[in-house]
Design a protein around this motif. Structure first.
Motif, mmCIF file in Angstrom:
data_model
loop_
_atom_site.group_PDB
_atom_site.id
_atom_site.type_symbol
_atom_site.label_atom_id
_atom_site.label_comp_id
_atom_site.label_asym_id
_atom_site.label_seq_id
_atom_site.Cartn_x
_atom_site.Cartn_y
_atom_site.Cartn_z
ATOM 1 N N HIS A 398 13.444 3.201 4.054
ATOM 2 C CA HIS A 398 12.302 3.339 4.958
ATOM 3 C C HIS A 398 11.049 3.352 4.092
ATOM 4 O O HIS A 398 10.809 4.286 3.325
ATOM 5 C CB HIS A 398 12.416 4.637 5.760
ATOM 6 C CG HIS A 398 11.276 4.863 6.714
ATOM 7 N ND1 HIS A 398 10.953 3.995 7.725
ATOM 8 C CD2 HIS A 398 10.374 5.884 6.795
ATOM 9 C CE1 HIS A 398 9.924 4.448 8.395
ATOM 10 N NE2 HIS A 398 9.543 5.600 7.851
ATOM 11 N N LEU A 399 10.252 2.277 4.172
ATOM 12 C CA LEU A 399 9.081 2.125 3.310
ATOM 13 C C LEU A 399 7.809 2.381 4.109
ATOM 14 O O LEU A 399 7.502 1.678 5.072
ATOM 15 C CB LEU A 399 9.034 0.718 2.712
ATOM 16 C CG LEU A 399 7.907 0.448 1.722
ATOM 17 C CD1 LEU A 399 8.126 1.255 0.440
ATOM 18 C CD2 LEU A 399 7.812 -1.035 1.395
ATOM 19 N N ILE A 400 7.070 3.413 3.710
ATOM 20 C CA ILE A 400 5.793 3.759 4.319
ATOM 21 C C ILE A 400 4.687 3.249 3.399
ATOM 22 O O ILE A 400 4.772 3.400 2.179
ATOM 23 C CB ILE A 400 5.672 5.283 4.501
ATOM 24 C CG1 ILE A 400 6.891 5.837 5.272
ATOM 25 C CG2 ILE A 400 4.378 5.643 5.213
ATOM 26 C CD1 ILE A 400 7.007 7.337 5.211
ATOM 27 N N ASN A 401 3.673 2.633 3.984
ATOM 28 C CA ASN A 401 2.614 2.090 3.135
ATOM 29 C C ASN A 401 1.255 2.207 3.802
ATOM 30 O O ASN A 401 1.134 2.221 5.033
ATOM 31 C CB ASN A 401 2.892 0.621 2.799
ATOM 32 C CG ASN A 401 2.893 -0.274 4.022
ATOM 33 O OD1 ASN A 401 3.921 -0.421 4.686
ATOM 34 N ND2 ASN A 401 1.748 -0.884 4.341
ATOM 35 N N THR A 402 0.249 2.320 2.970
ATOM 36 C CA THR A 402 -1.134 2.270 3.445
ATOM 37 C C THR A 402 -1.543 0.801 3.599
ATOM 38 O O THR A 402 -0.835 -0.093 3.129
ATOM 39 C CB THR A 402 -2.064 2.979 2.438
ATOM 40 O OG1 THR A 402 -1.843 2.417 1.133
ATOM 41 C CG2 THR A 402 -1.782 4.471 2.397
ATOM 42 N N PRO A 403 -2.678 0.507 4.253
ATOM 43 C CA PRO A 403 -3.086 -0.894 4.437
ATOM 44 C C PRO A 403 -3.167 -1.664 3.115
ATOM 45 O O PRO A 403 -3.649 -1.141 2.116
ATOM 46 C CB PRO A 403 -4.459 -0.774 5.096
ATOM 47 C CG PRO A 403 -4.389 0.525 5.843
ATOM 48 C CD PRO A 403 -3.568 1.435 4.976
ATOM 49 N N TYR A 404 -2.668 -2.898 3.131
ATOM 50 C CA TYR A 404 -2.676 -3.809 1.984
ATOM 51 C C TYR A 404 -1.896 -3.257 0.782
ATOM 52 O O TYR A 404 -2.150 -3.632 -0.359
ATOM 53 C CB TYR A 404 -4.115 -4.152 1.558
ATOM 54 C CG TYR A 404 -4.924 -4.745 2.669
ATOM 55 C CD1 TYR A 404 -4.702 -6.048 3.103
ATOM 56 C CD2 TYR A 404 -5.909 -3.992 3.312
ATOM 57 C CE1 TYR A 404 -5.440 -6.596 4.141
ATOM 58 C CE2 TYR A 404 -6.656 -4.532 4.350
ATOM 59 C CZ TYR A 404 -6.417 -5.832 4.763
ATOM 60 O OH TYR A 404 -7.143 -6.378 5.797
ATOM 61 N N SER A 405 -0.953 -2.352 1.069
ATOM 62 C CA SER A 405 -0.141 -1.768 0.007
ATOM 63 C C SER A 405 1.312 -2.215 0.056
ATOM 64 O O SER A 405 2.065 -1.951 -0.883
ATOM 65 C CB SER A 405 -0.187 -0.234 0.086
ATOM 66 O OG SER A 405 -1.499 0.252 -0.031
ATOM 67 N N ASN A 406 1.701 -2.881 1.123
ATOM 68 C CA ASN A 406 3.097 -3.301 1.249
ATOM 69 C C ASN A 406 3.372 -4.448 0.269
ATOM 70 O O ASN A 406 2.848 -5.552 0.442
ATOM 71 C CB ASN A 406 3.371 -3.762 2.682
ATOM 72 C CG ASN A 406 4.839 -4.081 2.914
ATOM 73 O OD1 ASN A 406 5.615 -4.278 1.989
ATOM 74 N ND2 ASN A 406 5.239 -4.126 4.183
ATOM 75 N N PRO A 407 4.166 -4.236 -0.774
ATOM 76 C CA PRO A 407 4.371 -5.286 -1.773
ATOM 77 C C PRO A 407 5.130 -6.488 -1.234
ATOM 78 O O PRO A 407 5.083 -7.568 -1.828
ATOM 79 C CB PRO A 407 5.169 -4.576 -2.871
ATOM 80 C CG PRO A 407 5.886 -3.473 -2.160
ATOM 81 C CD PRO A 407 4.944 -3.020 -1.082
#
Length: 518
Positions: A398-407
């Motif tokens: 489960h990957l949580i990311n901030t905006p423009y942080s999803n690799p």
């Protein structure tokens, strides 16, 4: 057999290129991935037209490079090489070694033109070879499986053959084929090819015969490119026309401002001085001016001048647009040094410039070559995805990311299907103020990816520790960030930080604890 000094340089360069191909994970610019690798995925079966960049739908990109990538992926699959990171390493290795071969070939052929046989030029020749193969940026750019690098490879071979165009009756045909490939890999190479064409009409030998052979070779490649595009796009299309017409329609007819930004007409002049570092940039500019003034009948000069001038007239500019010609910079440095050493007027400036250049090259090469050889490409996003790939296998994530942080999807609209893990789901939060441990899933590996921008503008680190989150990896190491103070290659705000929720995931704690780059 006794090895000479040049052979040792080539051997050392082979090692450096191989190491660079291994460490240079990911891509320098988005086009290197989205318009090559993801395009190849359309034929490989892991991508759909709805998930690729707009250039596919406007049919403005030649399918030649994506097709080569697809063929190499198919070859890898035949030998059961299915890991995406291994497959892309193979692409980089092929690019690197092919570029190395092209550079050595160009060195040998251009040396005949630059150096006089009756003079002792061993020092200059060794320096020239070192600059061609081991300038700090050369290995990094050489391993890029990109249109810029592959067009440069074909250009180096073509120019090497052009120096001996009359030596073999097939040379002109080979030159035309290589120029055609260089053009198909990157259509903007046409700007420089126009300059070469004018040069040949003015100074070339056997103009009619050789010109006809060059045009036949060029036309053969262009025809093959049309058939490849037909196979790739599933309809007849002439991508060079589509590309230049789109530019003409937007920039000339409708005067539409580029959505990718505009730059000053002097952008490339400034980039020429700044990007190689001021130490080298100043020397390079001086050497280029000397070469143009004192060696005006050189075909390399006639290629570069229109290439740079026409690019300077185009509103949207990027430093990577010059990548196809940066491999030729050592040619101008050595040419200028030889001119200065043989000129009564310039000889008084020769020794100071050489001493300065040696110092500048030593400083930039020792630091820069090591830096560029061991770092991942671009902002290092694939450092994060590769870490996840190698440490969590088939576990649910489960990957949580901030905006423009999803690799895996840095811009939110184009997923990087090549790298995408099957057992991973994503959750984006608008800002860290909305972050809490209620976002975690107890039956999954919980990861958080944050851009440096959010860490700089929030008091999150203390909250992270309280929630049980531990930093396990980052896209650019602390050492690289320290060196970046001098080279200004990226913004710290764009660095990605990967955290893992350790409170309920103790089985992975030991495995991940020591990975963060120090």
């Amino acid at each position: 057999m006794k090895l000479n000094f040049n052979s040792l340089i080539i051997f050392l360069a082979t090692i450096v290129f191989a190491l660079t191909a291994y460490f240079s994970v990911g891509y320098f610019h988005a086009d290197e991935h989205y318009q090559v690798i993801e395009f190849a995925g359309l034929k490989a079966g892991w991508n759909t037209p709805q998930e690729v960049a707009w250039e596919y739908h406007t049919q403005i990109r030649s399918a030649l490079l994506p097709t080569l990538a697809y063929w190499i992926f198919s070859f890898n699959s035949f030998f059961h090489i299915t890991d995406p990171y291994t497959s892309l390493f193979v692409l980089r290795l092929i690019s690197g070694f092919l570029c190395l071969f092209a550079l050595v070939f160009f060195f040998r052929k251009s040396s005949i033109v630059i150096f006089k046989p009756e003079q002792s030029n061993s020092f200059f020749k060794a320096t020239y070879l070192i600059l061609l193969l081991l300038s700090w940026y050369i290995p990094f750019l050489s391993v890029r499986f990109s249109s810029e690098t592959w067009s440069a490879i074909c250009l180096l071979f073509a120019l090497g053959f052009y120096f001996e165009i009359g030596k073999n009756k097939y040379n002109a045909l080979i030159i035309g084929i290589l120029f055609g490939l260089s053009f198909l890999f990157r259509f903007q190479m046409a700007f420089g090819l126009i300059g070469i064409g004018i040069y040949h009409l003015i100074y070339g030998q056997q103009k009619l015969k050789t010109t006809l052979s060059v045009l036949i070779g060029f036309s053969i490649v262009l025809l093959i490119g049309i058939f490849i595009d037909r196979w790739f796009y599933s309809e007849w299309v002439f991508t060079p026309w589509n590309y230049f017409w789109l530019f003409f329609e937007n920039d000339i007819l409708n005067n539409v401002e580029s959505s990718f930004g505009t730059s000053s007409k002097y952008y490339y002049l400034e980039a020429l001085v700044q990007l190689p570092t001021h130490f080298i940039g100043i020397v390079l500019l001086i050497c280029f001016v000397i070469a143009v003034i004192f060696k005006p009948k050189n075909p390399v000069v006639w290629f570069i001048i229109p290439f740079v001038l026409i690019h300077s007239l185009i509103a949207h500019k990027e430093e990577r647009f010059l990548f196809p010609i940066v491999f030729l910079f050592p040619f101008f440095i050595i040419s200028a040094f030889l001119v200065m050493s043989q000129s009564t007027f310039l000889r008084k400036f020769f020794n100071p410039l050489v001493i300065y250049t040696i110092f500048a090259l030593f400083f930039t090469h020792v630091v820069g070559l090591f830096f560029m050889t061991t770092k991942s490409a671009g902002l290092g996003r694939m450092e994060i995805t590769q870490y996840i790939h190698s440490h969590y296998d088939t576990q649910k994530i489960h990957l949580i990311n901030t905006p423009y942080s999803n690799p895996y999807n840095p811009w939110g609209s184009l997923p990087e299907k090549m790298y995408l893990e099957k057992k991973i789901d994503f959750q984006q939060i608008d800002n860290l103020a909305n972050f809490s441990d209620t976002l975690f899933q107890t039956k999954s590996i919980n990861l958080l990816v944050v851009r440096g921008y959010y860490l700089e503008n929030n008091k999150l680190p203390k909250n992270i520790d309280k929630m049980g989150l531990k930093l396990i990896a980052q896209s650019i190491s602390k050492k690289e960030q320290s060196m970046n103070r001098y080279v200004k290659g990226f913004e710290n705000a764009d660095v990605l930080y990967l955290y893992e929720w350790k409170r309920h995931n103790t089985s992975t704690t030991k495995r991940s604890r020591t990975h963060v780059n120090e």
